[in-house]
Design a protein around this motif. Structure first.
Motif: not given
Lengths: 141, 469
Positions: A1-2, A4-5, A7-9, A107, B268-269, B279-281, B294
């Motif tokens: 998992m990068k 960047l991901t 930053n959305f979790l 990335i 990205l995973g 769990p996403l924002r 986003y």
């Protein structure tokens, strides 16, 4: 998992979502890996305004990676100053060092194993083979 | 604007216009459809330039190519007449360059001798350059349209070749050649098509909340998007659930699929999660009332509850105190498996829309597949959300049921209705068994018989939900 991901979790528990301390999730015992990828300037420009910069800096610090600048770069910061010989319109702009650093962090740096911990409730989410598990036990749904 | 002839593939007819419009929007050009018929592979469009035409078609999945329209008519006399009127000023331009002429018969055939005669009949164009079958500078094609099994064609076109489509990706991503698939993997052609209609493009972020073995993220990554996904079943992502391909052994996972196509830099995973506890924002509107999404696109094929169970996290029945403390005590145990319960399909679709409204950027798209039994009223049950505008509905019919690709666009907050935020949540079917919760599943296993007796009884159809309490 990068990275960047990450930053959305945030924490998957609904009651944590409203609490600012549920984001970012804090990596613990993380095993990182670098996966080389082509730099895509357009993508970096596109996601820049969507990043939660302060939280990204926290995660980067906690992982022991080189500290990011305190303020978020601008789009202009991502492009290397063009040399006077090259025409600015015809060729694609070259990425700056800032863009390359950001690309490396967001990335190419991946979390392979470890845990992600919520700063609000302390719940731990395991990461195995690069895949984080956010399934909640029955008493937390 | 000049007219162009798009040579379409005669498949998935109801998706073709939606794809053309999406590609026009992606290319940033105005595309106007002049003539289109569901039963014809020839579509005439207006586009600003050859360059625009090439840009639009180069990534199309449901067309073969695009040609500058030189003439058309119901007979060869009419075709020649039309070519002479429309293009005589262009002939000199191609007088000395290498060229080739070919004949494309739709639902018909011509012998080599007949083809030669057809091509010879255009000799008045007076091209003097060398004929080169391989890599000519300019290439012309005569199109003949036959009715099915008709001896003679009913319509004719002449076009100057501009660009080939992106349809070859269909075989590159063919499921037969993919390392890792599952029983419910979406056909490559339809996955790529979905990515096109959802406007996947370089620099964008796409997400699939029901990724399975990653077919949709792969398709979006093919078009240059950066992708991530999630699934409630971690085994499908990690590839530990075994392969659904007969005789296949060894480790296969989603990451391996990305490697197969050289797209790992765009992956990205993935994470294991349930959309109802994501769990996403979920960004709340900021002080100025603007919400900052986003994701550029969400594409998915949600579980219908037939082949893949439709489940979300949680216990089937309300937990008692003892069970609750049992779960609490055991949840860190590596062998602990979080319980899951069946869920209403209509509720899930509305949840996807609500999730999309929160996480998509303005103008971002949601493209999702949903099934329907053919005996249901089609228009009524398309799920809606005040922040999402329906862009297109494409139907893939099967024998007793069909599935539809619904595409929505995230409206700017300023265009959403004023009461959007306060609209009340609907009530859904209540129950603990899958059949009680999912009208489609129930009909599927009943063989889509009329469900009148169920309707009259305890089951209320989706469009008039029962008031509870």
């Amino acid at each position: 998992m990068k990275l960047l991901t990450l930053n959305f979790l945030t924490c998957a528990i609904k009651t944590c979502k409203s609490s600012p301390s549920s984001f970012p999730l804090h990596p613990r015992d993380a095993e990182l890996e670098i996966v080389e990828a082509d730099l895509n300037l357009k993508f970096l420009e596109n996601i820049l305004p969507r990043l939660m910069w302060d939280e990204l800096r926290v995660v980067v610090d906690e992982l022991g990676l080189p500290t990011l600048p305190p303020t978020i770069p601008t789009r202009a910061d991502l492009v290397a100053p063009s040399s006077p010989t090259s025409s600015s319109s015809s060729s694609d702009p070259a990425p700056s060092q800032t863009a390359r650093d950001l690309h490396r962090i967001l990335i190419e740096t991946c979390v392979r194993e470890g845990k992600l911990v919520c700063g609000n409730c302390g719940h731990e989410y395991a990461v195995k083979e690069g895949v984080a598990n956010f399934l909640l036990p029955a008493h937390l749904v | 604007m000049p007219e162009y002839l798009v040579r379409l593939a005669q498949v998935h007819e109801s998706f073709r216009k939606a794809e053309l419009f999406a590609l026009g929007e992606l290319a940033g050009v105005t595309l106007e459809i002049v003539e289109y018929h569901e039963n014809s592979p020839f579509c005439i469009v207006r586009l600003p330039s050859d360059a625009a035409a090439a840009k639009v078609i180069s990534r199309s999945i449901l067309s073969l190519g695009i040609h500058e329209l030189w003439g058309r008519g119901p007979s060869y006399e009419a075709l020649h007449e039309s070519v002479k009127i429309n293009t005589s000023h262009l002939w000199a331009k191609y007088k000395d360059v290498s060229f080739k002429f070919t004949v494309d018969c739709f639902q018909g055939t011509r012998t080599t001798a007949e083809q030669r005669d057809i091509i010879e009949s255009f000799s008045y164009l007076a091209f003097e350059g060398p004929i080169r079958m391989k890599d000519p500078e300019v290439s012309f094609q005569v199109f003949e349209h036959y009715d099915e099994k008709a001896p003679h064609p009913k319509y004719f076109y002449l076009g100057r070749f501009i660009a080939e489509s992106g349809r070859h990706a269909k075989s590159t991503y063919d499921l037969k050649k993919r390392h890792y698939i599952s029983t419910t993997s979406m056909d490559a052609e339809l996955a790529l098509l979905t990515a096109n209609i959802a406007l996947a493009a370089p620099g964008k972020i796409f997400f699939d909340p029901f990724m399975g073995t990653g077919g949709f993220p792969l398709a979006a990554a093919h078009f240059g998007a950066y992708v991530c996904g999630s699934d409630i079943d971690g085994r499908s992502i990690r590839g530990t659930g075994g392969s659904s391909r007969k005789g296949q052994v060894g480790k296969r996972d989603v990451a391996g699929n990305f490697k197969q196509y050289g797209l790992e830099g765009h992956y990205l995973g993935a994470f294991v999660s349930d959309l109802t506890n994501t769990p996403l924002r979920l960004p709340a509107p900021s002080n100025n009332g603007i919400r900052h999404g986003y994701l550029d696109g969400i594409i998915c094929d949600p579980p219908y509850g037939v082949r893949e169970g439709l489940k979300v996290l949680g216990a089937r029945e309300e937990l008692g105190d003892i069970e609750r403390s049992n779960h609490q005590a055991r949840h860190k145990d590596p062998t602990y498996i979080p319980p899951k319960r069946p869920y209403s399909f209509m509720a899930l679709l509305d949840d996807i829309l609500a999730f999309a409204a929160i996480t998509l950027v303005e103008g971002g798209r949601l493209s999702m597949w949903m099934p329907t039994a053919n005996d249901e009223d089609v228009e009524l049950i398309i799920p809606t959300n005040p922040f999402l505008e329906l862009v297109s509905v494409c139907v893939q019919p099967f024998n007793r049921w069909s599935r539809r690709l619904l595409t929505y666009r995230r409206l700017p907050d300023s265009e959403a209705p004023a009461d959007a935020v306060t609209r009340v949540r609907k009530e859904y079917e209540k129950g603990v068994r899958a059949d009680e919760l999912n009208a489609f599943r129930r009909k599927f296993f009943e063989g889509f018989k009329e469900a009148d007796k169920l309707r009259a009884g305890d089951y209320a159809p989706e469009e008039t939900p029962k008031k509870i309490g």
